[in-house]
Design a protein around this motif. Sequence first.
Motif, mmCIF file in Angstrom:
data_model
loop_
_atom_site.group_PDB
_atom_site.id
_atom_site.type_symbol
_atom_site.label_atom_id
_atom_site.label_comp_id
_atom_site.label_asym_id
_atom_site.label_seq_id
_atom_site.Cartn_x
_atom_site.Cartn_y
_atom_site.Cartn_z
ATOM 1 N N ALA A 168 0.833 -1.207 0.000
ATOM 2 C CA ALA A 168 0.000 0.000 0.000
ATOM 3 C C ALA A 168 0.868 1.257 0.000
ATOM 4 C CB ALA A 168 -0.922 -0.003 1.216
ATOM 5 N N GLU A 169 1.875 1.277 0.859
ATOM 6 C CA GLU A 169 2.755 2.452 0.954
ATOM 7 C C GLU A 169 3.533 2.647 -0.351
ATOM 8 O OE1 GLU A 169 2.521 4.571 3.235
ATOM 9 O OE2 GLU A 169 2.588 3.761 5.262
ATOM 10 N N THR A 170 3.948 1.548 -0.944
ATOM 11 C CA THR A 170 4.687 1.643 -2.201
ATOM 12 C C THR A 170 3.794 2.237 -3.305
ATOM 13 O OG1 THR A 170 5.937 -0.290 -1.511
ATOM 14 C CG2 THR A 170 6.117 0.321 -3.818
ATOM 15 N N GLU A 225 5.172 16.823 1.466
ATOM 16 C CA GLU A 225 5.643 16.447 2.805
ATOM 17 C C GLU A 225 5.226 15.003 3.124
ATOM 18 O OE1 GLU A 225 7.473 17.534 5.144
ATOM 19 O OE2 GLU A 225 6.801 16.413 6.910
ATOM 20 N N HIS A 226 3.992 14.663 2.760
ATOM 21 C CA HIS A 226 3.539 13.301 3.056
ATOM 22 C C HIS A 226 4.255 12.261 2.191
ATOM 23 C CE1 HIS A 226 1.246 10.495 5.274
ATOM 24 N NE2 HIS A 226 0.668 9.985 4.208
ATOM 25 N N LEU A 227 4.690 12.690 1.024
ATOM 26 C CA LEU A 227 5.495 11.778 0.195
ATOM 27 C C LEU A 227 6.810 11.449 0.903
ATOM 28 C CD1 LEU A 227 6.130 10.232 -2.429
ATOM 29 C CD2 LEU A 227 6.923 12.384 -3.415
ATOM 30 N N GLN A 268 4.910 5.177 15.363
ATOM 31 C CA GLN A 268 5.408 6.428 14.763
ATOM 32 C C GLN A 268 4.688 6.707 13.444
ATOM 33 O OE1 GLN A 268 9.791 6.835 14.369
ATOM 34 N NE2 GLN A 268 9.910 5.274 15.948
ATOM 35 N N THR A 269 4.574 5.683 12.638
ATOM 36 C CA THR A 269 3.899 5.862 11.346
ATOM 37 C C THR A 269 2.418 6.165 11.556
ATOM 38 O OG1 THR A 269 5.464 4.418 10.220
ATOM 39 C CG2 THR A 269 3.343 4.751 9.154
ATOM 40 N N LEU A 270 1.805 5.418 12.460
ATOM 41 C CA LEU A 270 0.380 5.655 12.745
ATOM 42 C C LEU A 270 0.153 7.112 13.163
ATOM 43 C CD1 LEU A 270 -2.513 4.589 13.149
ATOM 44 C CD2 LEU A 270 -1.825 3.733 15.392
ATOM 45 N N GLU A 280 1.930 9.693 12.360
ATOM 46 C CA GLU A 280 2.093 10.581 11.196
ATOM 47 C C GLU A 280 0.889 10.513 10.263
ATOM 48 O OE1 GLU A 280 6.964 10.466 11.200
ATOM 49 O OE2 GLU A 280 5.911 9.651 9.456
ATOM 50 N N GLU A 281 0.305 9.335 10.137
ATOM 51 C CA GLU A 281 -0.903 9.227 9.305
ATOM 52 C C GLU A 281 -2.044 10.040 9.925
ATOM 53 O OE1 GLU A 281 -0.094 8.007 6.629
ATOM 54 O OE2 GLU A 281 0.800 6.026 6.706
ATOM 55 N N LYS A 282 -2.148 9.978 11.235
ATOM 56 C CA LYS A 282 -3.207 10.736 11.923
ATOM 57 C C LYS A 282 -2.982 12.241 11.790
ATOM 58 C CE LYS A 282 -4.606 7.281 15.349
ATOM 59 N NZ LYS A 282 -4.473 6.836 16.747
HETATM 60 FE FE LIG Z 1 2.055 5.924 5.270
#
Ligand SMILES: [Fe+2]
Length: 189
Positions: free
Chosen positions: A20-22, A46-48, A137-139, A141-143
């Motif tokens: 999914a991330e890819t 930034e999200h990229l 950490q990723t969660l 950032e997604e939030k």
């Molecule tokens: Fe992500």
Amino acid sequence: MPKGSLRELYIDELMDLYNAETQLTKALPKLAKASSNAELRQGFEEHLRQTSEHVSRLEQIFDMLEEKATGKKCLGMEGLVKEGAETMQEDYEAAVMDAAMIGAAQRVEHYEIAAYGTAREFARLLGEDEHVSLLQQTLDEEKQTDEKLTQLAAEINRQAQEAGEGKEYQGAEGGEGKRRTKSSSRRAA
Ligand SMILES: [Fe+2]
């Protein structure tokens, strides 16, 4: 490892997320490019950068598990990306297009938030504390990205509404028109 164990399911979820991330690393530049609002475009850029980091966190987890990060296609993300691409084909005014892309991006974020929440919980149950902190950490950032999109939507949706009344799109770098121009340096501080 017994077939059908939670650990196996966990690895499956991680593979799905990795795919999914890819997929997202390929879709986000298109969203950035199609954005008229400067802040929205910067948000996608930034999200990229964050998404590349998300990919590498998952790779770290696969390394720790001594597993390969391949073998699964995330059909959910594929569908979300396809819908986003369809949206971008529409002949919308600039502000309306930005509002539509925010909607598409928030669907992606909510999908990822759900998937990371599940994976983190599996990691916790399996006693994989290092994985938990990487996934958390990723969660987070997604939030944060989702919240930022909500904030941007407040202004952009209002301008999308006004676009139908012929008002100038303030957030757009070009200031007006369906496609932004590169002539203006006006952008939010
Ligand atoms: Fe992500």
